[in-house]
Design an enzyme around this catalytic site. Structure first.
Site, PDB file in Angstrom:
ATOM      1  N   SER A 146      48.613 -28.996 150.632  1.00  9.62           N
ATOM      2  CA  SER A 146      49.915 -29.053 151.300  1.00  9.62           C
ATOM      3  C   SER A 146      49.720 -29.395 152.765  1.00  9.62           C
ATOM      4  CB  SER A 146      50.632 -27.700 151.189  1.00  9.62           C
ATOM      5  OG  SER A 146      51.800 -27.669 151.989  1.00  9.62           O
ATOM      6  N   TYR A 159      50.650 -18.599 152.427  1.00  8.29           N
ATOM      7  CA  TYR A 159      50.575 -19.875 151.715  1.00  8.29           C
ATOM      8  C   TYR A 159      49.874 -20.920 152.581  1.00  8.29           C
ATOM      9  CZ  TYR A 159      52.069 -24.175 149.406  1.00  8.29           C
ATOM     10  OH  TYR A 159      52.084 -25.403 148.779  1.00  8.29           O
TER      11      TYR A 159
END
Length: 250
Positions: A146, A159
């Site tokens: 990501s 995250y």
């Protein structure tokens, strides 16, 4: 060991979103596919049937990638049934949507689960699959990371940290598994998928990307295009981290 002429790909978290798009693109490229899932059996079975309609042999296989014993069992089953593994896409991931300024809201169990699935999971699957990947004409691992790994912005601090770790691990594994196996990572920006819509319905994707050079959210196939590039086409690329984010990180 079975002898098969068609290459074989394993996609973790393959039932929905980017994973599903990867499965179907592999099928179109002549691969047989294993659709790994943890909970979404209906979605995984549906994706496998769609891959079969494209000419692939496709099976859905349940496994929590954070469980090393279960992962080794999954890879053994793949070896028994297919006899080879040519591409691995570590796509399975999870998050908790916690505003970054709410430090106390990010609990230790949240941390543990995100690190287990997003960081340990790709390592467990890659380690278990290493011998099968090395045995072919040149295996490939693609980690779906990501842009949160670069920006520190995303669904939660945990995250972001887990994906930053995944990027570094991609480089370590590229060195450790060379020259037989290439290891790369793709870092999506915002994706128009169930991940965000269900995870945080308050997020407005259109406003989020309005100032990007390409002012639209990615579709799952946009990310799968990059995954297949690394998995199949880019024979001299390893240890690379590619942002596919509409220019967010320029």
């Amino acid at each position: 060991m079975n002898e098969r002429s068609r290459p074989v790909a394993l996609v973790t978290g393959g039932g929905t979103g980017v994973g599903r798009a990867c499965v179907l693109q592999f099928a179109r490229r002549g691969f047989d596919v294993i659709v790994n899932y943890s909970r979404s059996s209906t979605d995984a079975e549906s994706t496998a049937r769609e891959a079969e309609s494209l000419g692939a042999t496709a099976i859905a296989m349940a496994c929590d990638v954070s469980d090393d014993t279960a992962v080794r069992t999954m890879i053994a089953a793949i070896e028994s049934q297919f006899g080879r593994l040519d591409a691995l896409v570590n796509n399975a991931a999870m998050t908790n949507f916690v505003p970054h300024e709410q430090l106390d809201a990010l609990t230790e169990p949240m941390w543990d689960r995100m690190l287990a699935v997003n960081l340990k999971g790709p390592f467990f699957v890659t380690r278990a699959a290493a011998d099968l990947l090395r045995a072919g004409d040149g295996g490939s691992v693609v980690n779906v990371s990501s842009v949160a790994a670069f920006t520190g912005q995303g669904s939660s601090i945990g995250y972001c940290a887990s994906k930053a770790g995944l990027n570094t691990m991609t480089k370590s594994l590229a060195r450790a598994m060379a020259p037989q196996v290439r290891v790369n990572a793709v870092c999506p920006g915002p994706i128009d998928s169930r991940w965000i819509r269900d995870g945080n319905p308050d997020w407005d994707l259109d406003s989020m990307v309005a100032n990007y050079p390409l002012p639209r959210p990615s579709q799952p196939d946009d990310i799968a295009d990059a995954v297949l590039f690394f998995a199949v086409d880019a024979k001299m690329a390893t240890g690379q981290i590619l942002s596919v984010d509409g220019g967010q990180t320029l």
